[in-house]
Design an enzyme around this catalytic site. Structure first.
Site, mmCIF file in Angstrom:
data_model
loop_
_atom_site.group_PDB
_atom_site.id
_atom_site.type_symbol
_atom_site.label_atom_id
_atom_site.label_comp_id
_atom_site.label_asym_id
_atom_site.label_seq_id
_atom_site.Cartn_x
_atom_site.Cartn_y
_atom_site.Cartn_z
ATOM 1 N N ASP A 61 42.850 41.852 49.376
ATOM 2 C CA ASP A 61 44.295 41.943 49.165
ATOM 3 C C ASP A 61 44.625 43.376 48.768
ATOM 4 O O ASP A 61 43.738 44.147 48.381
ATOM 5 C CB ASP A 61 44.804 40.939 48.121
ATOM 6 C CG ASP A 61 44.219 41.134 46.730
ATOM 7 O OD1 ASP A 61 43.373 42.019 46.550
ATOM 8 O OD2 ASP A 61 44.608 40.393 45.815
ATOM 9 N N HIS A 114 45.366 31.741 40.245
ATOM 10 C CA HIS A 114 45.403 32.350 41.578
ATOM 11 C C HIS A 114 44.046 32.929 41.946
ATOM 12 O O HIS A 114 43.231 33.252 41.080
ATOM 13 C CB HIS A 114 46.498 33.420 41.682
ATOM 14 C CG HIS A 114 46.148 34.746 41.067
ATOM 15 N ND1 HIS A 114 46.577 35.135 39.813
ATOM 16 C CD2 HIS A 114 45.422 35.803 41.545
ATOM 17 C CE1 HIS A 114 46.145 36.346 39.549
ATOM 18 N NE2 HIS A 114 45.436 36.777 40.582
ATOM 19 N N ASP A 128 46.849 32.271 35.882
ATOM 20 C CA ASP A 128 47.786 31.276 36.421
ATOM 21 C C ASP A 128 47.148 30.417 37.512
ATOM 22 O O ASP A 128 47.814 29.608 38.139
ATOM 23 C CB ASP A 128 49.034 31.970 36.986
ATOM 24 C CG ASP A 128 48.701 32.992 38.066
ATOM 25 O OD1 ASP A 128 47.498 33.208 38.357
ATOM 26 O OD2 ASP A 128 49.631 33.594 38.619
#
Length: 272
Positions: free
Chosen positions: A67, A153, A151
């Protein structure tokens, strides 16, 4: 799923480096790896770099950045965090066109390990739509190692950004959720910039399908603040609310934790 719980963070880092080296020593003509750029693997990369630097028999290893976020404007240097709680230091930007994730991987691993540029494959705003095809043509990912976000992810797959699991590499609007905006804004801090007009409209990431297609997935987490989310993503039902939970469906998942991160799953480990 195989879960390894290490004694402490140094032990964690040693085991992480050995897990990656195992793939590098596979004997295949080409080895394709995708590695994470978070804080958790910093020490592990120091250990790994010592084993890789100057050894041309690792020239068959290729790395895929999973990413990235591309801040606009002039970027001369970034703050680099050496470990939790330590003061950040400055790192000169190696490539002004690179994204923040690639810059982080450069100083954490690629440069210390002496990895040649032609062995590093970036995901960009231009090529993200072709990344899955490119990886498949290169023989597929042998391993992907990912940190676990607080969270839930993995890669750039934050809660609220994954509409369905069968999704490959993709572009995600920076303003999709408050979480995505917080992540993108944090990149300004890393470049010690304040002008929000430099923020991109999108970031790019491997999708859940890209991760599931890898032959071996490794999920890493350390610290007591990760204990609750570790339990949720590994043992609660698979849910888009916690994108990392899709790893429960992976054909070969390894989870590497320190004792603090594993605190809430000890009852589960005992039953395996």
């Amino acid at each position: 799923m195989k879960v390894y719980i290490t004694r402490d963070k140094e032990d964690f880092s040693q085991v992480m480096a050995q897990m990656i080296l195992k793939h590098m020593y596979s004997g295949k003509a080409r080895v394709n790896l995708s590695i994470t750029a978070g804080i958790t693997p910093i020490r592990g990369y120091e250990i790994l770099a010592e084993s890789v630097r100057g050894r041309n028999y690792f020239d068959n290893v290729h790395y895929y950045v999973f990413d990235d976020i591309f801040i606009r404007g002039d970027k001369k240097e970034i703050y680099r965090t050496t470990a939790r709680g330590e003061e950040p230091k400055l790192w000169p930007v190696k490539n002004p066109n690179a994204g923040i994730v690639r810059e982080n991987l450069d100083w954490k691993y690629f440069v210390p390990a002496g990895v040649k540029d032609d062995r590093i494959h970036d995901i960009t705003e231009e090529n993200y739509g072709d990344i899955d095809r490119m990886i498949a043509q290169a023989g597929g990912l042998d391993m992907i190692i990912m940190g676990l976000g607080p969270d839930g992810h993995i890669c750039g797959n934050l809660p609220g950004t994954v509409p369905y699991w069968n999704q490959g590499a993709r572009k995600v609007r920076a303003d999709t959720t408050p979480g995505t905006m917080k992540m993108v804004r944090s990149c300004l801090d890393e470049y010690h910039l304040t002008d929000e007009s430099l923020l991109p409209e999108y970031y790019v990431s491997f999708g859940p399908k890209t991760v599931l297609d890898a032959r071996h997935a490794i999920l890493i987490a350390t610290g007591s603040e990760k204990a609750d989310i570790v339990r949720r993503v590994l043992y609660d039902p698979v849910s888009l609310e916690f994108p990392a939970s899709v790893l429960q469906l992976h054909r070969d998942l390894t989870v590497l934790l320190d004792q603090e991160a594993a605190a809430d799953i000890m009852d589960k480990i005992g039953n395996q």
